[in-house]
Scaffold this motif. Structure first.
Motif, PDB file in Angstrom:
ATOM      1  N   MET A 280       0.911  -1.229  -0.025  1.00 23.01           N
ATOM      2  CA  MET A 280      -0.071   0.138   0.050  1.00 23.01           C
ATOM      3  C   MET A 280       1.140   1.226  -0.124  1.00 23.01           C
ATOM      4  O   MET A 280       0.694   2.254  -0.713  1.00 23.01           O
ATOM      5  N   TRP A 281       2.101   1.210   0.759  1.00 22.87           N
ATOM      6  CA  TRP A 281       2.821   2.496   0.707  1.00 22.87           C
ATOM      7  C   TRP A 281       3.501   2.471  -0.538  1.00 22.87           C
ATOM      8  O   TRP A 281       3.681   3.645  -1.052  1.00 22.87           O
ATOM      9  N   ARG A 282       3.838   1.548  -1.022  1.00 24.48           N
ATOM     10  CA  ARG A 282       4.205   1.705  -2.616  1.00 24.48           C
ATOM     11  C   ARG A 282       3.492   2.227  -3.559  1.00 24.48           C
ATOM     12  O   ARG A 282       3.716   3.177  -4.087  1.00 24.48           O
ATOM     13  N   THR A 283       2.134   1.930  -3.398  1.00 27.97           N
ATOM     14  CA  THR A 283       1.114   2.663  -4.200  1.00 27.97           C
ATOM     15  C   THR A 283       0.680   3.830  -3.832  1.00 27.97           C
ATOM     16  O   THR A 283       0.864   4.759  -4.685  1.00 27.97           O
ATOM     17  N   ALA A 284       0.859   4.355  -2.669  1.00 22.31           N
ATOM     18  CA  ALA A 284       0.844   5.566  -2.229  1.00 22.31           C
ATOM     19  C   ALA A 284       2.073   6.591  -2.708  1.00 22.31           C
ATOM     20  O   ALA A 284       1.952   7.668  -3.233  1.00 22.31           O
ATOM     21  N   ALA A 285       3.326   6.039  -2.995  1.00 18.69           N
ATOM     22  CA  ALA A 285       4.216   6.773  -3.437  1.00 18.69           C
ATOM     23  C   ALA A 285       4.336   6.801  -5.061  1.00 18.69           C
ATOM     24  O   ALA A 285       4.702   7.774  -5.328  1.00 18.69           O
ATOM     25  N   ILE A 286       3.615   5.810  -5.739  1.00 17.66           N
ATOM     26  CA  ILE A 286       3.356   6.204  -6.950  1.00 17.66           C
ATOM     27  C   ILE A 286       2.435   7.253  -7.175  1.00 17.66           C
ATOM     28  O   ILE A 286       2.571   7.940  -8.054  1.00 17.66           O
ATOM     29  N   ALA A 287       1.186   7.225  -6.350  1.00 13.84           N
ATOM     30  CA  ALA A 287       0.304   8.173  -6.562  1.00 13.84           C
ATOM     31  C   ALA A 287       0.945   9.476  -6.357  1.00 13.84           C
ATOM     32  O   ALA A 287       0.473  10.428  -6.879  1.00 13.84           O
ATOM     33  N   GLY A 288       1.859   9.511  -5.209  1.00 10.90           N
ATOM     34  CA  GLY A 288       2.366  10.855  -4.943  1.00 10.90           C
ATOM     35  C   GLY A 288       3.210  11.318  -5.977  1.00 10.90           C
ATOM     36  O   GLY A 288       3.200  12.850  -6.605  1.00 10.90           O
ATOM     37  N   ALA A 289       3.987  10.390  -6.669  1.00 10.26           N
ATOM     38  CA  ALA A 289       5.044  10.807  -7.854  1.00 10.26           C
ATOM     39  C   ALA A 289       3.918  11.346  -9.015  1.00 10.26           C
ATOM     40  O   ALA A 289       4.350  12.243  -9.903  1.00 10.26           O
ATOM     41  N   THR A 290       2.735  10.556  -9.030  1.00 15.88           N
ATOM     42  CA  THR A 290       2.002  10.927 -10.454  1.00 15.88           C
ATOM     43  C   THR A 290       1.361  12.187  -9.912  1.00 15.88           C
ATOM     44  O   THR A 290       1.246  13.053 -11.095  1.00 15.88           O
ATOM     45  N   LEU A 291       1.033  12.690  -8.835  1.00 17.65           N
ATOM     46  CA  LEU A 291       0.265  13.958  -8.399  1.00 17.65           C
ATOM     47  C   LEU A 291       1.483  15.032  -8.971  1.00 17.65           C
ATOM     48  O   LEU A 291       1.268  16.241  -9.546  1.00 17.65           O
ATOM     49  N   VAL A 292       2.880  14.820  -8.678  1.00 16.06           N
ATOM     50  CA  VAL A 292       4.077  15.645  -8.833  1.00 16.06           C
ATOM     51  C   VAL A 292       4.047  15.656 -10.268  1.00 16.06           C
ATOM     52  O   VAL A 292       4.120  16.958 -10.680  1.00 16.06           O
TER      53      VAL A 292
ATOM     54  N   LEU B 142       8.506  24.213   0.234  1.00 16.86           N
ATOM     55  CA  LEU B 142       8.702  23.100   1.043  1.00 16.86           C
ATOM     56  C   LEU B 142       7.189  22.317   1.200  1.00 16.86           C
ATOM     57  O   LEU B 142       7.003  21.352   1.274  1.00 16.86           O
ATOM     58  N   ALA B 143       6.207  23.110   1.263  1.00 11.18           N
ATOM     59  CA  ALA B 143       4.944  22.572   1.551  1.00 11.18           C
ATOM     60  C   ALA B 143       4.362  21.599   0.184  1.00 11.18           C
ATOM     61  O   ALA B 143       4.088  20.677   0.459  1.00 11.18           O
ATOM     62  N   ALA B 144       5.094  22.164  -0.719  1.00 12.21           N
ATOM     63  CA  ALA B 144       4.705  21.567  -1.845  1.00 12.21           C
ATOM     64  C   ALA B 144       5.250  20.178  -2.027  1.00 12.21           C
ATOM     65  O   ALA B 144       4.875  19.080  -2.687  1.00 12.21           O
ATOM     66  N   ALA B 145       6.490  20.144  -1.568  1.00  9.97           N
ATOM     67  CA  ALA B 145       7.262  18.926  -1.250  1.00  9.97           C
ATOM     68  C   ALA B 145       6.634  17.726  -0.531  1.00  9.97           C
ATOM     69  O   ALA B 145       6.904  16.616  -0.614  1.00  9.97           O
ATOM     70  N   VAL B 146       6.169  18.291   0.465  1.00  4.80           N
ATOM     71  CA  VAL B 146       5.291  17.353   1.476  1.00  4.80           C
ATOM     72  C   VAL B 146       4.101  16.891   0.808  1.00  4.80           C
ATOM     73  O   VAL B 146       3.415  16.071   1.142  1.00  4.80           O
ATOM     74  N   ALA B 147       3.413  17.759   0.046  1.00  8.94           N
ATOM     75  CA  ALA B 147       1.903  17.496  -0.619  1.00  8.94           C
ATOM     76  C   ALA B 147       1.713  16.291  -1.080  1.00  8.94           C
ATOM     77  O   ALA B 147       0.744  15.736  -0.659  1.00  8.94           O
ATOM     78  N   PRO B 148       2.670  15.701  -1.948  1.00  3.33           N
ATOM     79  CA  PRO B 148       2.428  14.418  -2.471  1.00  3.33           C
ATOM     80  C   PRO B 148       1.965  13.279  -1.465  1.00  3.33           C
ATOM     81  O   PRO B 148       1.188  12.617  -1.580  1.00  3.33           O
ATOM     82  N   GLY B 149       2.804  13.491  -0.322  1.00  4.00           N
ATOM     83  CA  GLY B 149       2.467  12.439   0.692  1.00  4.00           C
ATOM     84  C   GLY B 149       1.108  12.827   1.422  1.00  4.00           C
ATOM     85  O   GLY B 149       0.199  11.884   1.688  1.00  4.00           O
ATOM     86  N   LEU B 150       0.900  13.969   1.732  1.00  9.82           N
ATOM     87  CA  LEU B 150      -0.468  14.489   2.189  1.00  9.82           C
ATOM     88  C   LEU B 150      -1.555  13.969   1.377  1.00  9.82           C
ATOM     89  O   LEU B 150      -2.589  13.541   1.959  1.00  9.82           O
ATOM     90  N   ALA B 151      -1.442  14.123   0.103  1.00 11.94           N
ATOM     91  CA  ALA B 151      -2.544  13.824  -0.701  1.00 11.94           C
ATOM     92  C   ALA B 151      -2.882  12.243  -0.833  1.00 11.94           C
ATOM     93  O   ALA B 151      -3.963  11.789  -1.153  1.00 11.94           O
ATOM     94  N   SER B 152      -1.528  11.523  -0.866  1.00 14.79           N
ATOM     95  CA  SER B 152      -1.852  10.254  -1.217  1.00 14.79           C
ATOM     96  C   SER B 152      -1.923   9.118   0.064  1.00 14.79           C
ATOM     97  O   SER B 152      -2.484   8.129   0.173  1.00 14.79           O
ATOM     98  N   TYR B 153      -1.577   9.694   1.373  1.00 21.41           N
ATOM     99  CA  TYR B 153      -1.514   8.891   2.419  1.00 21.41           C
ATOM    100  C   TYR B 153      -2.955   8.264   2.911  1.00 21.41           C
ATOM    101  O   TYR B 153      -3.106   7.353   3.568  1.00 21.41           O
ATOM    102  N   THR B 154      -3.800   9.354   2.740  1.00 22.06           N
ATOM    103  CA  THR B 154      -5.394   9.286   2.970  1.00 22.06           C
ATOM    104  C   THR B 154      -5.786   7.924   2.282  1.00 22.06           C
ATOM    105  O   THR B 154      -6.678   7.153   2.941  1.00 22.06           O
ATOM    106  N   GLY B 155      -5.450   7.725   1.101  1.00 17.89           N
ATOM    107  CA  GLY B 155      -5.664   6.122   0.470  1.00 17.89           C
ATOM    108  C   GLY B 155      -5.536   5.208   1.312  1.00 17.89           C
ATOM    109  O   GLY B 155      -6.228   4.330   1.706  1.00 17.89           O
ATOM    110  N   VAL B 156      -4.107   5.190   2.011  1.00 18.31           N
ATOM    111  CA  VAL B 156      -3.635   3.938   2.547  1.00 18.31           C
ATOM    112  C   VAL B 156      -4.335   4.162   4.099  1.00 18.31           C
ATOM    113  O   VAL B 156      -4.625   3.005   4.688  1.00 18.31           O
TER     114      VAL B 156
END
Lengths: 304, 306, 357
Positions: A280-292, B142-156
């Motif tokens: 799941m964390w790997r999927t989240a990492a992919i998702a984060g990279a996709t967003l960027v 820096l906020a933008a650097a953290v943002a991908p984590g913030l947007a995606s962790y909620t899925g997990v």
């Protein structure tokens, strides 16, 4: 993070030094008589409030299930009017006097058997509630059990959907009761264990349906019990959560059942959700990279 | 997969427990995503010299993050103990990880957002205003650097549960959530910024909505039996509304978004609301899948048989 | 602690409570807490718990052996005379003077235990015999006989006399009796109602209904009916039902269960209704309350020990809650009128020879 091992020792894996042998319950549903003494003894000892005065119409079960204020729950299942001896239906032998003369609790006239079994927190080897707890309120004790620290839990509720058995819950009342707003479940009487006492439910059980002890020894005892039941013709007796290789790494509290787990309200093949967490964390990492990448793409080749 | 014709349960009672979370949590899923994607949009606007887009996005990041944090604390059984989240950092707990992500993100996004608000004031804030001006860009980046984590962790956060509908969606949900976040932030940008400066917002909104719709389709396949929960009751209404708003908003954006400010605002709002509806739909579907033992028993039985 | 009540002395050097429990702490061990598995001992399992008196599991067990002291059946061997050892032995503690041989015959004229022969198993009886014919001690002897309960939907199948002619009756308007065959009107109360206890409550609930941990386990008064009766009367699971007898009407929630089965007697289907009797109304501070099952039962006593028959009565059951206030006696009275009940009915001791029905 935990790793999977063939013989997990949760207390030592957590860092306890000189931990005693892992403790647990073997709940033998074949000798439960449905007296509910375990439910009452548990509430008395742990000071748990009354939690509902509704008639549920589920045979003699007016408790319903485990929750924040019910740490032992006796299920009552009436299995009516199937032909005796038909698939998955063994009338219970009451007396094994001479091997040739079993008498049966399931009456031949009605073809009914009445299953009862006392449910409890499983104290999983791989405990999802403990894994997902963000505050560390849920901890692994030296006995290998899983306990909520009342003064640490902030009531985030994450453990509740994480539990594959629906055991833990947040206490929502009554007003003025202890620990309202925080997660509550069976502690395997942590306080009694530290004084070398038997947990209240096992102490109160009049038929030794609830057996407390060292988990290794309980597992041997349970396998012996299943063998003797099979030899006595109770072919649908089976152990539930006694296998260290199952989806939760085996339970500290396991069961002998006479029908499929779901008949008793238990999941047939529970898997700790955090087993999939690395993926799941790997999927989240992919998702984060996709967003960027998407955000960057939104800005390329544009005029400002 | 053919579902079992019959299954047994204990008087139809649930096996797993539905989360005790109320609307605070799906609201946070949306607001946190909005804040994260907005901060990325703001960073892009900052670097590409789009001050209007930067202002709206930074304020969106600040407001979304602040409102989401309030919702999170409000949802606790003991809100006075919310700081207990800081006792530990646990990689096995998406909520713990998320708390630290949010804790890192919020001061940065707040600083960047505060600088924009200060600039709107009719007077100059002495000293602090100067500090805000200096700190806004690094904080925003820096906020933008953290943002991908913030947007995606909620899925997990949702998939790391025994809730059948959520857990089964683990391969898609983080992607859906970042896509939905992009759609919401893009929608906000479209609504708040003149069309000339809003090109990146439109792209983000349409791209996000499209990706979310595609992944939702795939998610239904992964969910198996529990996908039914997206098509009944409250979840169905929210899910249908989400898809209608997302598709309508995206098509409208492509057709009219660069021409007409009012139309762009309407389309942006549709994508914004569509994103929120999607979070609530998935939340409600999961809750429904936990309440019905069928969704717990049948897939596990299938697994045992295979 | 004494190991057995036979160790009691009349000189005050020993003390004991209820004599039958003497020995439960034999050798200072709580004998009733023993839990040796059945697989590790004889099938009588003497080391599982403890039974009074003297851990004896079956009283009068000398009767399991024939007059010569041999088991009646090898399969059912229980205790027997060991000639070589000169004593009684077996799976249970013999309920007999251990060294008294089967062949022992007392001198004539000796009374008490010493006057019993080696083939007299019923040692609490004056003559050591089991009595089928009871020439003394019973007011309704000397031979056992079957009577129907005072209220029964059935005619006594054994003989003319319907119910016990020696019963003690208290005929008054609060304690009316419904008709039984051969009297007419028994079809007004076509069902059998019985009462019993639940594990979770104590007697009429005077203590347990005040205890939250017990009250929540069995929170409401209910009646148990078969699916067949539920269909016949339109009763819904967890709905309300009104149970009415010649005395009054009460209301209870309905539990439809296969555990209750209709009886087939003499070609007729007889439905039974089960009522746990732990509830009552009123009582300040009780956590749960409900109608009382005892209200529908009548009082008629057996003549020997004066115990009332509260296990069987005739009733009707209808879906829905009972009337309240003055409507309740009117509702009950309508039933009585249809059944032709008065203070005088149901009081005849001897059933007429000729069936009136």
């Amino acid at each position: 993070m935990w790793g999977w091992s063939s013989a997990p020792d949760p207390a030592r894996d957590t860092g306890w030094i000189n931990a005693p042998a892992r403790k647990g319950f073997f709940t033998d549903g074949s000798v439960c008589i449905g007296c509910k003494a375990c439910e009452v003894a548990c509430k008395e000892w742990n000071g748990i409030p009354e939690d509902g005065l509704q008639l549920l119409g589920m045979s003699y079960d007016n408790t319903g299930g485990l929750g924040a204020s019910t740490w032992r729950h006796v299920a009552f299942i009436e299995q009516p009017r199937r032909a005796v001896g038909s698939d998955g239906f063994t009338p219970l032998p009451m007396v094994t006097a001479a091997p040739d003369q079993n008498t049966h609790a399931g009456s031949a006239e009605t073809g009914i058997r009445w299953l009862m079994s006392s449910d409890v927190c499983k104290h999983c080897t791989h405990a999802a509630c403990l894994d997902v707890c963000p505050t560390g309120a849920l901890l692994r004790t030296e006995f290998g059990t899983v306990v909520v620290q009342d003064d640490v839990c902030n009531g985030c509720g994450y453990c509740i959907p994480a539990c594959p058995f629906g055991v833990i819950d947040r206490r929502d009342g009554p007003p003025g009761a202890r620990n309202v707003g925080i997660a509550q479940k069976c502690t395997l009487c942590y306080d009694r264990l530290r004084d070398d006492m038997t947990p209240a439910c096992a102490q109160a059980c009049p038929t030794q349906s609830i057996q407390f002890g060292d988990l290794d020894e309980l597992r041997i005892r349970a396998h012996d019990r299943v063998d003797s039941l099979h030899a006595a013709g109770v072919t649908d007796a089976r152990l539930y959560l006694a296998d260290p290789n199952d989806g939760i790494g085996g339970a500290g509290a396991f069961f002998l059942l006479l029908d499929e787990p779901e008949v008793y309200g238990l999941p047939p093949d529970p898997v700790v959700t955090t087993r999939d967490l690395p993926a799941m964390w790997r999927t989240a990492a992919i998702a984060g990279a996709t967003l960027v990448a998407g955000a960057a793409a939104a800005f390329v080749w544009t005029r400002s | 997969m053919v579902p079992l014709a019959t299954f047994t349960s204990y008087y139809g009672r649930p096996i797993v427990k539905a989360s005790p979370w109320k609307s605070d949590i799906p609201a946070y899923l949306f607001l946190g995503g909005l804040a994260a994607a907005s901060s990325l949009l703001a960073a892009g606007a900052d670097l590409s010299n789009r001050p209007e887009l930067r202002r709206v996005a930074r304020i969106g990041a600040l407001a979304g993050g602040a409102a989401g944090t309030v919702a999170l604390v409000h949802d606790l059984g003991k809100p006075t103990r919310f700081l207990n989240m800081m006792r530990t950092a646990k990689p096995t707990s998406p909520m713990s990880i998320g708390t630290w992500i949010l804790t890192t993100f919020m001061p940065l996004a707040s600083l960047a957002g505060a600088a924009e608000i200060a600039a709107l004031l009719p007077f100059r804030v002495p000293i602090a205003g100067r500090l805000l001006d200096l700190g806004a860009r690094p904080a925003g980046l820096l906020a933008a650097a953290v943002a991908p984590g913030l947007a995606s962790y909620t899925g997990v956060l949702l998939t790391d549960t025994a809730t059948p509908g959520w857990h089964a969606a683990q391969r898609e949900l983080p992607l859906i959530f970042v896509a939905s976040a992009a759609a919401a932030a893009g929608g906000l940008g479209m609504a708040g910024v003149p069309v000339g400066e809003a090109t990146p917002a439109r792209r983000m909104a349409v791209g996000g909505a499209a990706l979310a719709l595609v992944m939702e389709q795939r998610m239904e396949g992964s969910m198996g039996l529990s996908a039914k929960t997206l098509h009944s009751g409250k979840a169905q209404r929210l899910f249908n509304a989400s898809r209608a708003l997302s598709i309508g908003g995206a098509v409208g954006t492509i057709v009219l978004g660069s021409r007409n400010r009012a139309a762009a605002a309407v389309c942006g709002a549709a994508l914004f609301v569509g994103s929120a509806c999607m979070r609530f739909a998935i939340f409600e579907a999961g809750q429904a899948s936990a309440r019905d033992p069928r969704y717990t028993v049948v897939p596990q039985r299938e697994r045992l048989r295979s | 602690m004494l190991n057995s009540f036979v160790e009691m002395k009349a000189d005050g050097s020993t003390s004991g409570g209820c004599w039958i429990y003497t020995g439960v702490y034999t050798d200072g061990v709580n004998q009733s807490a023993r839990r040796k598995p059945g697989s590790q001992q004889s099938w009588v399992a003497p080391e599982w718990g403890w039974a009074w008196p003297m851990n004896r599991r079956i009283l009068y067990n000398r009767a399991s052996a024939d007059p010569d002291g041999k088991p009646w059946s090898e399969r059912k061997a229980y205790i027997w005379w060991d000639e070589a050892a000169g004593k009684w032995t077996g799976h249970d503690v013999p309920d007999f003077q251990v060294t008294k041989a089967p062949s022992f015959r007392p001198e004539p004229g000796i009374g008490g235990p010493e006057g019993l022969a080696g083939d007299d198993p019923f040692i609490m009886q004056a003559d050591g015999k089991g009595w089928l014919y009871a020439p003394s001690g019973l007011l309704d002897g000397p031979l056992p006989v079957h009577y129907e309960p005072l209220e029964s939907p059935l005619r006594n199948a054994m003989h003319t006399q319907q119910s016990n002619p020696t019963r003690e009756m208290f005929p008054r308007k609060e304690n009316l009796t419904g008709p039984s065959p051969p009297e007419p009107g028994s079809d007004v109360y076509p069902y059998v109602v019985t009462t019993y206890r639940l594990t979770e409550h104590h007697t009429a609930g005077g203590m347990s209904r005040w205890s939250p941990y017990l009250a929540e386990l069995q929170p409401e008064f209910f009646c148990e009916v078969s699916p067949e009766l539920a269909a016949e009367r339109g009763l819904e699971h967890l709905g309300w039902a009104t149970i009415v007898t010649a005395r009054t009407a009460i209301e209870a929630r309905v539990l439809v269960t296969d555990r209750v089965t209709p009886l087939t007697v003499d070609g007729r289907t007889i439905h039974q209704i089960g009522l746990p009797y732990h509830w009552g109304v009123g009582g300040g501070g009780s956590i749960v309350s409900g109608d009382s099952a005892n209200d529908v039962m009548g009082v008629a006593l057996d003549p020997n020990v004066h115990i009332q028959d509260s296990k069987a009565a005739a009733c009707d059951i209808q879906p829905g809650r009972r009337p309240t206030g003055p409507e309740l006696p009117r509702y009950v009275e309508a039933y009585r009128r249809r059944a032709g009940i008065s203070v005088d009915t149901g009081t005849a001791r001897v059933t007429p020879e000729k069936d009136g029905s």
